[in-house]
Scaffold this active site. Structure first.
Site, PDB file in Angstrom:
ATOM      1  N   ARG A   1     145.810  -6.613 -49.007  1.00 42.11           N
ATOM      2  CA  ARG A   1     145.942  -6.928 -50.511  1.00 42.11           C
ATOM      3  C   ARG A   1     145.747  -5.713 -51.309  1.00 42.11           C
ATOM      4  O   ARG A   1     146.544  -5.616 -52.348  1.00 42.11           O
ATOM      5  CB  ARG A   1     145.155  -8.402 -50.897  1.00 42.11           C
ATOM      6  CG  ARG A   1     145.619  -9.435 -50.216  1.00 42.11           C
ATOM      7  CD  ARG A   1     144.725 -10.843 -50.451  1.00 42.11           C
ATOM      8  NE  ARG A   1     143.609 -10.640 -49.645  1.00 42.11           N
ATOM      9  CZ  ARG A   1     142.527 -11.278 -49.897  1.00 42.11           C
ATOM     10  NH1 ARG A   1     142.465 -12.218 -50.850  1.00 42.11           N
ATOM     11  NH2 ARG A   1     141.553 -11.096 -49.037  1.00 42.11           N
TER      12      ARG A   1
ATOM     13  N   GLU B   1     136.357  -6.725 -35.903  1.00 39.13           N
ATOM     14  CA  GLU B   1     136.469  -7.176 -37.084  1.00 39.13           C
ATOM     15  C   GLU B   1     135.547  -8.257 -37.543  1.00 39.13           C
ATOM     16  O   GLU B   1     136.032  -9.401 -37.330  1.00 39.13           O
ATOM     17  CB  GLU B   1     137.714  -7.307 -37.897  1.00 39.13           C
ATOM     18  CG  GLU B   1     137.771  -7.808 -39.297  1.00 39.13           C
ATOM     19  CD  GLU B   1     139.028  -8.252 -39.883  1.00 39.13           C
ATOM     20  OE1 GLU B   1     138.822  -8.522 -41.231  1.00 39.13           O
ATOM     21  OE2 GLU B   1     140.139  -7.941 -39.254  1.00 39.13           O
TER      22      GLU B   1
ATOM     23  N   SER C   1     141.041  -0.272 -44.528  1.00 41.49           N
ATOM     24  CA  SER C   1     141.983  -0.850 -43.638  1.00 41.49           C
ATOM     25  C   SER C   1     142.452  -2.097 -44.572  1.00 41.49           C
ATOM     26  O   SER C   1     141.687  -3.059 -44.642  1.00 41.49           O
ATOM     27  CB  SER C   1     141.420  -1.437 -42.410  1.00 41.49           C
ATOM     28  OG  SER C   1     142.500  -2.347 -41.943  1.00 41.49           O
TER      29      SER C   1
ATOM     30  N   LYS D   1     135.883  -2.727 -38.476  1.00 37.10           N
ATOM     31  CA  LYS D   1     136.408  -3.045 -39.604  1.00 37.10           C
ATOM     32  C   LYS D   1     135.514  -4.101 -40.291  1.00 37.10           C
ATOM     33  O   LYS D   1     135.654  -5.205 -40.317  1.00 37.10           O
ATOM     34  CB  LYS D   1     137.744  -3.812 -39.390  1.00 37.10           C
ATOM     35  CG  LYS D   1     138.373  -4.308 -40.786  1.00 37.10           C
ATOM     36  CD  LYS D   1     140.006  -4.542 -40.535  1.00 37.10           C
ATOM     37  CE  LYS D   1     140.358  -5.009 -42.004  1.00 37.10           C
ATOM     38  NZ  LYS D   1     141.851  -5.222 -42.246  1.00 37.10           N
TER      39      LYS D   1
ATOM     40  N   SER E   1     139.202  -5.028 -47.576  1.00 38.77           N
ATOM     41  CA  SER E   1     138.922  -5.202 -49.025  1.00 38.77           C
ATOM     42  C   SER E   1     138.278  -6.355 -49.634  1.00 38.77           C
ATOM     43  O   SER E   1     137.658  -6.434 -50.698  1.00 38.77           O
ATOM     44  CB  SER E   1     140.161  -4.792 -49.591  1.00 38.77           C
ATOM     45  OG  SER E   1     141.317  -5.467 -49.465  1.00 38.77           O
ATOM     46  N   GLY E   2     138.309  -7.335 -48.622  1.00 42.59           N
ATOM     47  CA  GLY E   2     137.678  -8.804 -48.931  1.00 42.59           C
ATOM     48  C   GLY E   2     137.897  -9.131 -50.387  1.00 42.59           C
ATOM     49  O   GLY E   2     137.059  -9.642 -50.861  1.00 42.59           O
ATOM     50  N   GLY E   3     139.340  -9.354 -50.843  1.00 44.52           N
ATOM     51  CA  GLY E   3     139.527  -9.913 -52.199  1.00 44.52           C
ATOM     52  C   GLY E   3     139.104  -9.202 -53.371  1.00 44.52           C
ATOM     53  O   GLY E   3     139.040  -9.626 -54.540  1.00 44.52           O
TER      54      GLY E   3
ATOM     55  N   ARG F   1     151.740 -15.263 -50.300  1.00 46.01           N
ATOM     56  CA  ARG F   1     152.091 -13.863 -51.084  1.00 46.01           C
ATOM     57  C   ARG F   1     153.333 -14.008 -51.728  1.00 46.01           C
ATOM     58  O   ARG F   1     153.921 -13.676 -52.999  1.00 46.01           O
ATOM     59  CB  ARG F   1     151.920 -12.575 -50.410  1.00 46.01           C
ATOM     60  CG  ARG F   1     150.831 -12.389 -49.476  1.00 46.01           C
ATOM     61  CD  ARG F   1     149.877 -11.479 -50.092  1.00 46.01           C
ATOM     62  NE  ARG F   1     148.784 -11.470 -49.158  1.00 46.01           N
ATOM     63  CZ  ARG F   1     147.883 -12.371 -48.652  1.00 46.01           C
ATOM     64  NH1 ARG F   1     147.963 -13.489 -49.294  1.00 46.01           N
ATOM     65  NH2 ARG F   1     146.888 -12.158 -47.777  1.00 46.01           N
TER      66      ARG F   1
END
Length: 364
Positions: free
Chosen positions: A304, A188, A301, A230, A272-274, A43
């Site tokens: 990014r 998760e 949750s 999650k 959010s998985g990208g 990041r």
């Protein structure tokens, strides 16, 4: 069937259930700021900033000290081990900063994915050794919930029965150890968005994986009211050429959850998985507007998808602090509305908000 010896006292159960409810109170979700040192390096590299402990601390402080507008939006913050022990400029430990804003402190406790030999590149997650002692210490240090991520991939022959079973079991052992130590486990089982599969295939796999996870949690006597799930949203693979509407994604997601997740589970906090920031908010909103009965809190949750615009606006420069916090507040407010089915995209989302955050084979 033998008598089941109670794993938790009524007092322990009440504490766990209360914590879980506080995290997913109406309008609230989770900020996932638990990137490992290796992940945060990527990041920081993307904005030309060096991966030093001070830069990591400053960036996390930027998020944690955003103004009070985020207080009704953020029910919990997941931290990485290092961050749990860092302090803000004013000398307050980060857990104290989070609690002062009404948030619950969380900690990532897994030690990353490792290969499952004899499978086609599938993995399990390590970190059970010494977990009970670590949880006891984290509880003393102010953490009340934890996260453990397992990863599954959709392919021609994956996920295999072995990978599904092994990951379900490791999640159940982790959940059991957390609850014994007064920590709410976030379970998760992430099904990666890599691949060219369509919506139906993702829904089918998600149902099979979640069914296995809840069977394992039952086998291990997990108190479901004191847990959070999650999961991934049910979406087509990134390389799928067919396009699906937000409503179709919502319907597939809620249907899969209704078929597999017991109503006793307090909340479902989607990863959010990208997805881009904007997409993650729009899909979460559609899920909450889906016209099916939904017995759990359905919230976010996001890592990014709460941080991308803020990170860009900061650019590693101290003087951009306020501008970066403003971007983070914007996303927190958007997702707070989305988890109540009240979000209307303004059409003013910046370029950063609409940018796909997909990373192939994402390691956290």
């Amino acid at each position: 069937m033998p008598y089941q010896y109670p794993a938790l006292t009524p007092e322990q159960k009440k504490e766990l259930s209360d914590i879980a409810h506080r995290i997913v109170a109406p309008g609230k979700g989770i900020l996932a700021a638990d990137e490992s040192t290796g992940s945060i390096a990527k990041r920081l590299q993307s904005i030309g900033t060096e991966n030093t402990e001070e830069n990591r601390r400053f960036y996390r402080q930027l998020l944690l000290t955003a103004d009070d507008r985020v207080n009704p939006c953020i029910g919990g913050v997941i931290l990485f081990h290092e961050t749990l022990y860092q302090k803000a400029d004013d000398g307050r430990p980060f857990p104290q900063v989070i609690k002062s804003k009404g948030g619950v402190v969380g900690i990532k406790v897994d030690k990353g994915v490792v290969p499952l030999a004899g499978t086609n590149g599938e993995t399990t997650t390590q970190g059970l050794d010494g977990l009970s002692e670590r949880c006891a210490q984290y509880k003393k240090d102010g953490a009340d919930f934890a996260k453990w991520r397992c990863v599954l991939k959709i392919g021609e022959h994956t996920p295999s029965a072995l990978a599904i079973m092994e990951n379900a079991n490791v999640l159940a052992r982790y959940a059991s150890i957390c609850q014994q130590n007064g920590i709410v486990p976030i379970v998760e089982p992430e099904i990666l968005p890599d691949g060219d599969h369509d919506l139906k295939r993702c829904q089918y796999v998600t149902e099979k994986v979640l069914a296995a996870v809840y069977k394992a949690l039952s086998d291990h006597h997990i108190y479901l009211e004191g847990t959070l799930l999650k999961p991934n949203m049910v979406t087509p693979g990134h390389a799928c050429t067919q396009k699906f509407s937000h409503e179709e994604i919502a319907m597939a997601t809620v249907t899969a959850l209704r078929r597999t997740v017991p109503p006793a589970v307090t909340g479902i906090t989607f990863l959010s998985g990208g997805q881009s920031e904007e997409e993650a908010s729009i899909n979460l909103n559609a899920i909450n507007k889906c016209p099916l009965l939904k017995p759990w809190a359905l919230t976010f949750s996001y890592g990014r998808a709460l941080q991308a615009s803020a990170l860009k606006a900061w650019g590693g420069k101290k003087e951009n602090l306020k501008a970066a916090q403003e971007e983070y507040v914007k996303r927190a407010l958007a997702n707070s509305l989305a988890c109540q089915g009240k979000y209307t995209p303004s059409g003013q989302a910046g370029a950063a908000a609409s940018e796909s955050l997909f990373v192939s084979n994402h390691a956290y």
